[in-house]
Design an enzyme around this catalytic site. Structure first.
Site, PDB file in Angstrom:
ATOM      1  N   GLU A 159       9.096   2.186  -3.180  1.00  0.00           N
ATOM      2  CA  GLU A 159       7.900   2.605  -3.392  1.00  0.00           C
ATOM      3  C   GLU A 159       7.218   2.154  -4.479  1.00  0.00           C
ATOM      4  O   GLU A 159       7.295   2.854  -5.682  1.00  0.00           O
ATOM      5  CB  GLU A 159       7.766   4.128  -3.092  1.00  0.00           C
ATOM      6  CG  GLU A 159       8.008   4.467  -1.685  1.00  0.00           C
ATOM      7  CD  GLU A 159       7.753   6.068  -1.453  1.00  0.00           C
ATOM      8  OE1 GLU A 159       7.532   7.046  -2.250  1.00  0.00           O
ATOM      9  OE2 GLU A 159       7.690   6.463  -0.289  1.00  0.00           O
ATOM     10  N   GLU A 247      10.679   4.534   5.829  1.00  0.00           N
ATOM     11  CA  GLU A 247      10.855   5.985   5.391  1.00  0.00           C
ATOM     12  C   GLU A 247       9.556   6.616   6.072  1.00  0.00           C
ATOM     13  O   GLU A 247       8.316   6.308   5.537  1.00  0.00           O
ATOM     14  CB  GLU A 247      10.886   5.923   3.947  1.00  0.00           C
ATOM     15  CG  GLU A 247      11.153   7.431   3.444  1.00  0.00           C
ATOM     16  CD  GLU A 247      10.888   7.362   1.770  1.00  0.00           C
ATOM     17  OE1 GLU A 247      11.864   6.533   1.229  1.00  0.00           O
ATOM     18  OE2 GLU A 247      10.375   8.172   1.123  1.00  0.00           O
TER      19      GLU A 247
END
Ligand code: MG
Length: 334
Positions: A159, A247
């Site tokens: 991320e 995710e």
């Protein structure tokens, strides 16, 4: 001799088709090498494939689940067809303990290969642009070791933050790391993160990477991210790129707070409609909403109903409803 050969051939063909009709093929034996065709991830036969499974938690903080027994339980009881090994990079992870963290990844990857399921090798980092050399060397090593196995998917940057720009920071990072993988593994799938914690897939789709078999990572937490993020995902798909949800959580973006079952349902329907593969965050016994397990759940599976959290119960039910039954352990080696 010739007649015997014929009989042996007929016999082996019969046995092969019998084992297939009894569903004794692992998911990797069935789907094999994955690739990207347009905005879809497809299998060896060119059919869209949807993998559903669980993400392990940060490797430095939940080491107890990085073992073959836990992976086998996730395959057999939760019907996971993919697991994600989230190798921590900062905060006491790979940068400070490279051998220790890499061993956990090796353990999980080897287990997934032995068990015939897919596995995501995740560089679990928010600042990967500061660690390009380490990331490149790590993925080169992984590609050299595992690139011949269709099981493996590389996730280069979990991320990026909202402050990281796609075109000038994130895309150049991916462009620096991918050739290291491709030097050893010409074909396995590579998942690439985008800005705003891998939500800006629309931005990435307007300035895509020029490599084959690249998908863009889409992350969401159902109690925080809703229709506006699904709209961004639809824009990216319409722009012709493939997405993979490596995710997602049933909770707020913090990983805790409210469990939003209703919005989770909308997301699950959205992922089904668009053939998106996913891993739920996370296999952890932490006291937070997104953790699938209750405190002190065993590190090696055998989880009873009392060991599984409300989020884990919801996700396990979805996995068991949507994924095919697992193969038996004896038939699982591929
Ligand atoms: Mg390969």
């Amino acid at each position: 001799m010739r007649a015997n050969c014929k009989i042996a051939l007929v016999l082996s063909v019969c046995l092969a088709s019998a084992s297939m009709s009894y569903g004794q093929q692992t998911v990797v034996a069935k789907h094999g090498q994955l690739s990207v065709e347009g905005n879809r991830i497809v299998d060896k036969d060119g059919n869209p494939v949807v993998l559903r499974g669980m993400s392990l938690f940060w490797s430095q903080w939940m080491p107890q689940y990085y073992n073959a027994e836990a992976v086998e339980w996730l395959r057999d009881d939760w019907r996971c067809t993919v697991v994600r090994a989230s190798m921590a990079v900062e905060s006491g992870g790979y940068l400070s303990n490279p051998e220790r963290e890499k061993r956990k990844i090796d353990t999980v990857v080897q287990a997934a290969i032995d068990l015939g399921i897919y596995v995501i090798i995740d560089w679990h980092d928010h600042n990967a642009h500061k660690h390009i050399e380490q990331a490149r060397a790590f993925f080169e090593e992984m590609a050299k070791k595992y690139g011949k196995h269709p099981n493996v998917i590389y996730e280069l940057w979990n991320e990026p933050l909202n402050s990281h720009d796609w075109s000038t920071v994130i895309k150049p990072y991916h462009e620096a790391v991918i050739p290291g993988i491709r030097a050893h593994d010409p074909d396995n799938l590579i998942a690439c993160g985008s800005s705003t914690w891998s939500q800006d897939v629309d931005k990435a789709s307007r300035d895509p990477l020029k490599f084959d078999n690249v998908a863009y990572t889409l992350h969401f937490y159902a109690a925080t991210h809703r229709q506006s993020l699904r709209t961004k995902a639809t824009t990216a798909l319409n722009n012709g790129v493939a997405l993979i949800v490596t995710e997602w959580g049933t909770s707020e973006a913090s990983g805790s707070g409210k469990l939003d079952a209703e919005e989770t349902r909308r997301w699950l329907d959205f992922m089904d409609r668009n053939h998106l593969s996913w891993c739920n965050w996370s296999v952890a016994d932490k006291r937070e909403t997104s953790a699938a397990l209750m405190p002190r759940a065993s590190g090696t599976g055998n989880w009873t109903a009392e060991n599984i959290s409300p989020s884990g119960t919801l996700v396990r039910k979805e996995l068991r409803a949507k994924n095919p039954p697992p193969t038996t352990a004896a038939a699982s080696r591929n």
